[in-house]
Design an enzyme around this catalytic site. Structure first.
Site, PDB file in Angstrom:
ATOM      1  N   GLU A 177      52.142  18.118  14.310  1.00  0.00           N
ATOM      2  CA  GLU A 177      51.677  18.152  15.704  1.00  0.00           C
ATOM      3  C   GLU A 177      50.665  19.278  15.894  1.00  0.00           C
ATOM      4  O   GLU A 177      51.061  20.436  16.127  1.00  0.00           O
ATOM      5  CB  GLU A 177      52.856  18.411  16.650  1.00  0.00           C
ATOM      6  CG  GLU A 177      53.896  17.329  16.675  1.00  0.00           C
ATOM      7  CD  GLU A 177      54.621  17.292  18.032  1.00  0.00           C
ATOM      8  OE1 GLU A 177      54.610  16.243  18.665  1.00  0.00           O
ATOM      9  OE2 GLU A 177      55.161  18.320  18.447  1.00  0.00           O
ATOM     10  N   HIS A 201      59.541  23.018  17.352  1.00  0.00           N
ATOM     11  CA  HIS A 201      58.465  22.500  18.208  1.00  0.00           C
ATOM     12  C   HIS A 201      57.577  23.662  18.652  1.00  0.00           C
ATOM     13  O   HIS A 201      58.078  24.767  18.909  1.00  0.00           O
ATOM     14  CB  HIS A 201      59.063  21.763  19.411  1.00  0.00           C
ATOM     15  CG  HIS A 201      58.026  21.014  20.185  1.00  0.00           C
ATOM     16  ND1 HIS A 201      57.170  21.639  21.060  1.00  0.00           N
ATOM     17  CD2 HIS A 201      57.678  19.704  20.187  1.00  0.00           C
ATOM     18  CE1 HIS A 201      56.335  20.732  21.570  1.00  0.00           C
ATOM     19  NE2 HIS A 201      56.632  19.551  21.058  1.00  0.00           N
TER      20      HIS A 201
HETATM   21  P1  PGA Z   1      52.319  14.922  23.942  1.00  0.00           P
HETATM   22  O1  PGA Z   1      53.436  15.868  23.307  1.00  0.00           O
HETATM   23  O2  PGA Z   1      52.587  13.515  23.442  1.00  0.00           O
HETATM   24  O3  PGA Z   1      52.512  15.064  25.409  1.00  0.00           O
HETATM   25  O4  PGA Z   1      50.997  15.413  23.465  1.00  0.00           O
HETATM   26  C1  PGA Z   1      53.891  15.711  21.995  1.00  0.00           C
HETATM   27  C2  PGA Z   1      54.962  16.734  21.717  1.00  0.00           C
HETATM   28  O5  PGA Z   1      54.880  17.843  22.258  1.00  0.00           O
HETATM   29  O6  PGA Z   1      55.909  16.478  20.963  1.00  0.00           O
END
Ligand code: PGA
Length: 256
Positions: free
Chosen positions: A166, A96
């Site tokens: 992401e 992440h």
């Molecule tokens: P968010 O985070 O939905 O708050 O943008 C996603 C994540 O960090 O996995």
């Protein structure tokens, strides 16, 4: 491409005690129909066991937000895939951006990825560019993250791999700052191509690609259907059972 749909709640530190988790789940369970999409929840390490116990008779799977590349011995503070498995975890999020930002290296990520799938857990590998510029450098950063993470990946476990794309610039923002469905469509096709190059077309085909970063009930339907992803990794909107259930419902809806 796999037809499986998957929505994962990344609770981060939003839900932090067994009591809070219990209260959350008593509301959430009544709001979602389990089946399609699959729903997975990633609580903090300290409550994985309690959440997994609460969901014992439920189809919702529990996992962790991070996992170590070390499997035993003198590694203070590290939590291995086997340790997670022993308390009911079925998956782990790996790489992440919030973990990369505090020092998880490409090597650590590649090693934890391999160890996680070898231990029989599913692995949700996060990749994402920190910024977008007109020269398209973001394609290179995604290629390099996937290439290094999968360099020692045991290919026979490709069915245990999920890619969470992401873009870091969208994380934590509200829906209007999320990626646009058209941009997402382009990126998920690109990711699939890289996966096919790295793992072979056949192994890459069933890999589920999901999106994360500012997913909220307002944009979930369009991101799913126009963006062409199989589901979402949801952060802040999973901290409350109501919006999280609404995102799950958006993923259950048929294309209009
Ligand atoms: P968010 O985070 O939905 O708050 O943008 C996603 C994540 O960090 O996995």
């Amino acid at each position: 491409m796999s037809k499986k749909r998957l929505v994962i709640g990344n609770w981060k530190q939003y839900i932090s005690t067994p009591q809070e988790a219990k209260k959350y789940l008593s509301v959430f369970r009544n709001k979602v129909r389990t089946g399609s999409p699959e729903v997975w929840i990633a609580p903090a390490f300290t409550i994985v066991s309690a959440v997994s116990e609460s969901l014992k008779k439920n189809a919702i799977k529990v996992g962790a937000q991070s996992v170590s590349s070390y499997t035993s011995g003198a590694h203070t503070g590290e939590v291995s895939p086997q340790m997670l498995k022993a308390v009911g975890a079925k998956f782990a999020i790996i790489g992440h951006s919030e973990r990369r930002a505090i020092g998880e290296s490409d090597t650590y990520i590649a090693e934890s990825l391999a160890k996680t799938v070898e231990a029989g857990l599913s692995a949700v590998l996060c990749v994402g560019e920190t910024q977008r510029d007109e020269s398209g450098n973001y394609f290179e950063s995604i290629t390099s993250q996937l290439t290094s993470a999968l360099a020692q990946f045991p290919r026979a476990y490709a069915n245990k791999l999920i890619i969470a794309y992401e873009p870091v610039w969208a994380i934590g923002k509200s829906a209007e700052h999320a990626m646009k469905p058209g941009e997402l469509q382009e990126m998920q096709i690109f990711i699939r191509k890289i996966l096919a190059d790295l793992l072979g077309r056949e192994r890459a085909q069933p890999i589920v690609v999901i999106y994360g970063g500012a997913v909220e009930p307002e944009n979930a339907y369009a991101l799913l259907h126009e963006g062409g992803v199989a589901g979402f990794l949801v952060g802040h909107a999973s901290a409350d059972p109501k919006p999280f259930a609404a995102i799950v419902a958006a993923c259950a809806a048929r294309a209009r």
